[in-house]
Design a protein around this motif. Structure first.
Motif, PDB file in Angstrom:
ATOM      1  N   THR A  31       0.837  -1.202   0.000  1.00 48.45           N
ATOM      2  CA  THR A  31       0.000   0.000   0.000  1.00 48.45           C
ATOM      3  C   THR A  31       0.870   1.250   0.000  1.00 48.45           C
ATOM      4  O   THR A  31       0.601   2.206  -0.742  1.00 48.45           O
ATOM      5  CB  THR A  31      -0.943  -0.006   1.223  1.00 48.45           C
ATOM      6  N   ILE A  32       1.907   1.240   0.805  1.00 39.80           N
ATOM      7  CA  ILE A  32       2.831   2.383   0.835  1.00 39.80           C
ATOM      8  C   ILE A  32       3.499   2.545  -0.530  1.00 39.80           C
ATOM      9  O   ILE A  32       3.597   3.659  -1.055  1.00 39.80           O
ATOM     10  CB  ILE A  32       3.877   2.218   1.950  1.00 39.80           C
ATOM     11  N   ALA A  33       3.939   1.430  -1.112  1.00 46.34           N
ATOM     12  CA  ALA A  33       4.591   1.486  -2.435  1.00 46.34           C
ATOM     13  C   ALA A  33       3.630   2.034  -3.486  1.00 46.34           C
ATOM     14  O   ALA A  33       4.017   2.868  -4.324  1.00 46.34           O
ATOM     15  CB  ALA A  33       5.095   0.101  -2.828  1.00 46.34           C
ATOM     16  N   ALA A  34       2.378   1.584  -3.464  1.00 46.40           N
ATOM     17  CA  ALA A  34       1.389   2.068  -4.432  1.00 46.40           C
ATOM     18  C   ALA A  34       1.127   3.560  -4.230  1.00 46.40           C
ATOM     19  O   ALA A  34       0.985   4.312  -5.209  1.00 46.40           O
ATOM     20  CB  ALA A  34       0.099   1.264  -4.319  1.00 46.40           C
ATOM     21  N   ASP A  35       1.080   4.002  -2.976  1.00 46.82           N
ATOM     22  CA  ASP A  35       0.899   5.434  -2.701  1.00 46.82           C
ATOM     23  C   ASP A  35       2.064   6.247  -3.256  1.00 46.82           C
ATOM     24  O   ASP A  35       1.871   7.322  -3.826  1.00 46.82           O
ATOM     25  CB  ASP A  35       0.760   5.685  -1.194  1.00 46.82           C
ATOM     26  N   ILE A  36       3.267   5.731  -3.076  1.00 44.37           N
ATOM     27  CA  ILE A  36       4.453   6.410  -3.624  1.00 44.37           C
ATOM     28  C   ILE A  36       4.340   6.487  -5.139  1.00 44.37           C
ATOM     29  O   ILE A  36       4.578   7.543  -5.740  1.00 44.37           O
ATOM     30  CB  ILE A  36       5.744   5.684  -3.192  1.00 44.37           C
ATOM     31  N   LEU A  37       3.953   5.392  -5.753  1.00 42.53           N
ATOM     32  CA  LEU A  37       3.834   5.367  -7.216  1.00 42.53           C
ATOM     33  C   LEU A  37       2.734   6.300  -7.709  1.00 42.53           C
ATOM     34  O   LEU A  37       2.864   6.887  -8.791  1.00 42.53           O
ATOM     35  CB  LEU A  37       3.604   3.942  -7.703  1.00 42.53           C
ATOM     36  N   ASN A  39       2.167   9.133  -6.645  1.00 37.50           N
ATOM     37  CA  ASN A  39       2.787  10.453  -6.695  1.00 37.50           C
ATOM     38  C   ASN A  39       3.864  10.565  -7.765  1.00 37.50           C
ATOM     39  O   ASN A  39       4.494  11.614  -7.893  1.00 37.50           O
ATOM     40  CB  ASN A  39       3.379  10.805  -5.330  1.00 37.50           C
ATOM     41  N   HIS A  40       4.081   9.480  -8.497  1.00 37.66           N
ATOM     42  CA  HIS A  40       5.087   9.464  -9.562  1.00 37.66           C
ATOM     43  C   HIS A  40       4.497   8.898 -10.847  1.00 37.66           C
ATOM     44  O   HIS A  40       4.881   7.817 -11.300  1.00 37.66           O
ATOM     45  CB  HIS A  40       6.310   8.644  -9.122  1.00 37.66           C
ATOM     46  N   PRO A  41       3.584   9.636 -11.471  1.00 36.83           N
ATOM     47  CA  PRO A  41       2.974   9.129 -12.715  1.00 36.83           C
ATOM     48  C   PRO A  41       3.993   8.913 -13.829  1.00 36.83           C
ATOM     49  O   PRO A  41       3.756   8.114 -14.737  1.00 36.83           O
ATOM     50  CB  PRO A  41       1.948  10.211 -13.081  1.00 36.83           C
ATOM     51  N   HIS A  69      14.954   5.538  -6.808  1.00 38.61           N
ATOM     52  CA  HIS A  69      14.180   6.673  -6.322  1.00 38.61           C
ATOM     53  C   HIS A  69      12.983   6.184  -5.493  1.00 38.61           C
ATOM     54  O   HIS A  69      12.745   6.664  -4.380  1.00 38.61           O
ATOM     55  CB  HIS A  69      13.704   7.534  -7.503  1.00 38.61           C
ATOM     56  N   LEU A  70      12.261   5.210  -6.022  1.00 36.20           N
ATOM     57  CA  LEU A  70      11.104   4.665  -5.310  1.00 36.20           C
ATOM     58  C   LEU A  70      11.525   3.987  -4.013  1.00 36.20           C
ATOM     59  O   LEU A  70      10.846   4.118  -2.984  1.00 36.20           O
ATOM     60  CB  LEU A  70      10.357   3.676  -6.205  1.00 36.20           C
ATOM     61  N   SER A  71      12.653   3.289  -4.048  1.00 33.92           N
ATOM     62  CA  SER A  71      13.154   2.601  -2.849  1.00 33.92           C
ATOM     63  C   SER A  71      13.545   3.591  -1.764  1.00 33.92           C
ATOM     64  O   SER A  71      13.310   3.345  -0.571  1.00 33.92           O
ATOM     65  CB  SER A  71      14.354   1.713  -3.205  1.00 33.92           C
ATOM     66  N   LEU A  72      14.135   4.706  -2.157  1.00 34.70           N
ATOM     67  CA  LEU A  72      14.482   5.733  -1.176  1.00 34.70           C
ATOM     68  C   LEU A  72      13.215   6.322  -0.552  1.00 34.70           C
ATOM     69  O   LEU A  72      13.169   6.567   0.661  1.00 34.70           O
ATOM     70  CB  LEU A  72      15.353   6.821  -1.803  1.00 34.70           C
ATOM     71  N   HIS A  73      12.192   6.536  -1.369  1.00 35.20           N
ATOM     72  CA  HIS A  73      10.913   7.000  -0.828  1.00 35.20           C
ATOM     73  C   HIS A  73      10.381   6.008   0.205  1.00 35.20           C
ATOM     74  O   HIS A  73       9.929   6.410   1.286  1.00 35.20           O
ATOM     75  CB  HIS A  73       9.864   7.125  -1.947  1.00 35.20           C
TER      76      HIS A  73
END
Length: 143
Positions: A31-37, A39-41, A69-73
């Motif tokens: 869920t956290i990963a999907a939320d991050i994604l 914000n990154h269309p 980048h996503l992993s750092l988020h």
């Protein structure tokens, strides 16, 4: 200790996004990963391609590694949830107030985390939590 391979990390983000778009049940971390994604269309096309697991993103070619980048988020979200290093959450809250935008403040923290990791690798030393926190505070206008 959790130490996923490059392919496992990439597959995690690809699977999390696939499950999110298919409206399947997600784990809390997905869920956290999907939320991050969300914000990154600019990365949606990438994570919709299962072949992306094998792509190279060479810095010498001027490419930013979107999976890094996503992993750092993701790492920052975890750090904020446990306030590690101590004081990070307060510094981040100040950065949010100063920037007026949570995502922009996250990118400030991401720059600090990247710098901290780079320095640790360059100096063959553990990451300096105090330097990391100082960087975040400086970007938030607290130092």
């Amino acid at each position: 200790m959790f130490n996923p391979s490059r392919d496992q990390v990439r597959t995690f983000f690809i699977d999390a996004w696939r499950k999110h778009t298919a409206r399947e049940v997600l784990t809390p971390l997905e869920t956290i990963a999907a939320d991050i994604l969300q914000n990154h269309p600019e990365y949606h096309t990438l994570v919709e391609d299962p072949e992306a697991v094998d792509r190279d993103f060479a810095p010498e070619d001027g490419q930013v590694n979107p999976f890094l980048h996503l992993s750092l988020h993701l790492a920052i979200e975890e750090q904020l949830s446990i306030d590690q290093p101590p004081g990070l959450r307060a510094a981040f809250d100040a950065a949010c107030a100063q920037r007026g935008n949570r995502h922009d403040a996250l990118h400030d923290v991401l720059e600090c985390l990247g710098e901290t990791i780079f320095n640790a690798q360059r100096n063959n030393a553990p990451p300096d939590g105090l330097a990391y926190l100082t960087c975040v505070r400086r970007r938030a206008g607290l130092v």
